[in-house]
Design an enzyme around this catalytic site. Structure first.
Site, PDB file in Angstrom:
ATOM      1  N   LYS A 282     -10.254  25.555 -21.657  1.00 26.51           N
ATOM      2  CA  LYS A 282     -11.166  24.699 -20.888  1.00 26.51           C
ATOM      3  C   LYS A 282     -11.229  23.321 -21.573  1.00 26.51           C
ATOM      4  O   LYS A 282     -11.418  23.249 -22.783  1.00 26.51           O
ATOM      5  CB  LYS A 282     -12.549  25.347 -20.846  1.00 26.51           C
ATOM      6  N   GLU A 365     -26.186  39.050 -12.148  1.00 25.41           N
ATOM      7  CA  GLU A 365     -27.617  38.936 -11.829  1.00 25.41           C
ATOM      8  C   GLU A 365     -28.213  40.275 -11.406  1.00 25.41           C
ATOM      9  O   GLU A 365     -29.357  40.587 -11.755  1.00 25.41           O
ATOM     10  CB  GLU A 365     -27.822  37.906 -10.709  1.00 25.41           C
ATOM     11  N   ARG A 393     -28.543  37.019  -4.902  1.00 28.05           N
ATOM     12  CA  ARG A 393     -27.591  38.117  -5.114  1.00 28.05           C
ATOM     13  C   ARG A 393     -28.297  39.404  -5.537  1.00 28.05           C
ATOM     14  O   ARG A 393     -27.752  40.492  -5.431  1.00 28.05           O
ATOM     15  CB  ARG A 393     -26.570  37.669  -6.155  1.00 28.05           C
TER      16      ARG A 393
END
Ligand SMILES: Cc1ncc(C[n+]2csc(CCOP(=O)(O)OP(=O)(O)O)c2C)c(N)n1
Ligand SMILES: CC(=O)[C@@H](O)[C@H](O)COP(=O)(O)O
Ligand SMILES: [Mg+2]
Length: 636
Positions: A282, A365, A393
């Site tokens: 990244k 989640e 979610r």
């Protein structure tokens, strides 16, 4: 950018030689750094997929082949290679290019939802459709190591692995990070595979050496190669995929375009579902990002606009982090949970001071909520810290794993309300309406630091029901003290009066819109319209003191940074109907049901009628309309 400007579609990549392709990668990186540091956006993730995306679009034939990007924040390079170089200057601006795939922008874009861990499910469905329709071509899903920690990814893998001959290629973009380093057993598994790269290189060297040895060399090599699976399984447990029935290729250096192309060509030729595991970095190619220990420039802010003051002061997130630490220091039962958003959700101070009291579950989640339910059953007071949109979610977990058992779990929703720049799926506008249906859940919307502290204390003091606080993205407003407090049966059901210039209209401000409503009251006062502004604090259940107060006004206007349909205003309207004290005019201001195009938070608040000027306008109209109408009190 001479080469990049010539790329009008992926087909233009196929005529380029290695030197030009390397030059193209350089041009893309330069443009990403120049533009994203100016407009803001996901610089680190996109710098990490330059070679991978070039290779993917050389091997596969989008849009004949379908390409799905998980979360979609890393699709800038994909956009540049699919004819959108000229529009890139408008990235994340109102009316300009979205920071995520956008179907209206291009036939190459399929999935706009920025919620992670969905790509493999889309891909399974797309591949199923291709097979059942006899369509040729492949489906390629690019998924990050972070998104792989989401449960949906494994629900999809379970199905993909069971479907023979799926024309599906799963590219794992493994940079070992979400924002922070990826957590959990899967991260360890991928790390083990990453070390396999050394093993592959060793094997290549052995092959080269042994095949040079006359007579026995080849036999020894074949024996070694035959042992490879066993040795590799032992050294690099990629069996996870192959035992599931997925062919695994890798790990591949994701910045070696030639190696990625070779692996993708093998995958394309395989004739079934294949995992290509790419190791990427990244922020690759931009030292400030590569050296950024925090999150490798996962998302950078837009540069300050000349003449516009940069966002000043402390953020809601930082304030919450300090308040939670203060609570946790006195409450050994308080534990915070995050879904791979530890720093973005403000938990760094707590993690630094009391590391054992922060649990990062990865992008999971649903697990976070039900794990919190377990913690509460076990005598703790868990605090689930997520962005409002991502709690969508875990609705069933909130309803059936927490509320059904009346468990003392506190939810803290950051980025509640309009967020703006990250597009439709990032706005946190559904919580108040959706969670109004959850029996027993108590919801508060603080308006400033002082009420954030007060509501958090009240929430953590609630042991017989779940509680939820919600606040927006961005800077904290100045404290907005109450002129007086209209008492309810107990302190958590009182109503704060923020402004009083008269009683022509009652303005009910939900949470962070307190400041805008007080400003609206000043505008109305200048026009000779007297206004009383109140903040109920706890908005679910609707405080009785608020219903009684509103029942004494002819005109009532409510304002909330959330869906109008099913929100706080409609809950108050229903309560007034039940009490048979419906005002002459009741206006409920909120976000219309729909998906908002990306723009700044301020632009969208105004567009939805939630800026101070727009609130004043609507309240003025309501007073005018009421003047010509007989009272409705008592009407049903
Ligand atoms: C359901 C959900 N939770 C949280 C987020 C916030 N989020 C956006 S990107 C990201 C990290 C993604 O990591 P990875 O999939 O590895 O992609 P990378 O940024 O490393 O390319 C997270 C947690 C999200 N988009 N969706
Ligand atoms: C895709 C992604 O990373 C999002 O979660 C987004 O970047 C959030 O941005 P903020 O944290 O700036 O609200
Ligand atoms: Mg990652």
């Amino acid at each position: 950018m001479e080469l990049l400007e010539r790329i009008k579609s992926p087909a233009d990549l196929r005529g380029l030689g290695p030197l030009d392709l390397d030059r193209l990668a350089g041009e893309i990186r330069a443009l990403l750094i120049e533009r994203v540091t100016r407009n803001g956006g996901h610089l680190g993730p996109n710098l990490g997929v330059v070679e991978l995306t070039i290779a993917l679009h050389r091997v596969f034939d989008s849009p004949r082949d379908s390409v799905v990007w998980d979360t979609g924040h890393q699709a800038y390079v994909h956009k540049l290679l699919t004819g959108r170089v000229a529009d890139f200057a408008t990235l994340r601006t109102r009316g300009g290019m979205s920071g995520y795939p956008c179907r209206a922008e291009s036939e190459h874009d399929l999935v706009e939802n920025s919620h992670a861990s969905t790509a493999l499910s889309y891909a399974d469905g797309l591949a199923h459709a291709r097979q059942s329709r006899g369509d040729p071509g492949h489906v390629v899903a690019v998924i990050g190591d972070g998104a792989l920690t989401g449960g949906m990814s494994w629900e999809a893998v379970n199905n993909i692995a069971a479907a023979p001959g799926r024309p599906l290629v799963v590219v794992i973009n493994d940079n070992a990070r979400s924002y922070a380093p990826t957590v959990g057993g899967l991260a360890r598994h991928l790390a083990a595979l990453r070390t396999a790269r050394g093993y592959e290189e060793f094997l290549e060297r052995a092959k080269h050496t042994l095949q040079g040895v006359p007579a026995v060399g080849d036999t020894v090599y074949r024996a070694l190669h035959g042992a490879k699976k066993g040795l590799k399984d032992f050294l690099t447990p990629q069996a996870l995929y192959e035992d599931l029935g997925l062919k695994y290729l890798g790990p591949v250096d994701g910045h070696d375009r030639t190696a990625v192309e070779a692996a993708l060509r093998r995958a394309r030729a395989f004739g079934g579902s294949v995992v290509v595991h790419c190791i990427t970095e990244k922020g690759r190619g931009y030292a400030p990002a590569e050296e950024d220990a925090r999150d490798r420039f996962h998302a950078v802010r837009a540069a300050p606009v000349p003449g516009q003051p940069p966002a000043a002061g402390q953020t809601w997130t930082a304030a919450f982090g300090e308040e939670l630490l203060a609570q946790a220091e006195c409450r050994p039962d308080v534990v915070a949970l995050t879904a791979a958003m530890l720093e973005p959700a403000g938990l760094l101070p707590l993690q630094r001071a009391l590391p054992a009291r922060v649990v990062d579950v990865g992008i999971a989640e649903q697990h976070a909520v039900t794990c919190a339910a377990g913690m509460a059953m076990g005598g703790l007071h868990p605090v689930v810290c997520v962005y409002a949109t991502f709690l969508n979610r875990a609705f069933d977990q909130v309803l059936m794993d927490v509320a059904l058992h009346r468990l003392p779990v506190t939810f803290v929703l950051d980025r509640a309300g309009i967020t703006g720049d990250d597009g439709a799926s990032h706005n946190g506008i559904w919580d108040l309406a959706a969670l109004r249906a959850v029996p027993g859940l108590r919801i508060a919307a603080p308006r400033d630091r002082a009420t954030l502290r007060r509501r958090l204390d009240e929430a953590l003091g609630t042991e017989d029901a779940p509680t939820l606080l919600r606040y927006p993205k961005g800077s904290l407003p100045a404290d907005l003290p109450a002129l007086e407090r209209i008492a309810g049966p107990d302190d958590t059901t009182s109503v704060d009066v923020l402004a009083r210039t008269g009683e022509d209209v009652l303005l009910v401000a939900v949470g962070a819109l307190g400041g805008a409503c007080v400003a609206a009251a000043r505008e109305l006062d200048d026009r000779g319209i007297g206004c009383t502004v109140v903040d109920p604090g706890w908005v679910k259940p609707v405080p009785r003191a608020l219903v009684e107060l509103a029942g004494r006004f002819d005109v009532v206007v409510t304002a909330e940074d959330g869906l109008r349909a099913g929100g706080v205003g409609e809950a108050l309207a229903a309560a007034l109907r039940d009490a048979r004290t419906v005002p002459r005019e009741l206006r409920v201001l909120g976000v219309p049901t729909g998906f908002l195009e990306h723009a700044s938070r301020a632009e969208l608040l105004d567009e939805c009628g939630l800026s101070s000027g727009r609130i004043a306008e609507e309240a003025g109209r309501a007073v005018a309309d009421a003047a010509g109408r007989p009272p409705l009190k008592g009407a049903v």
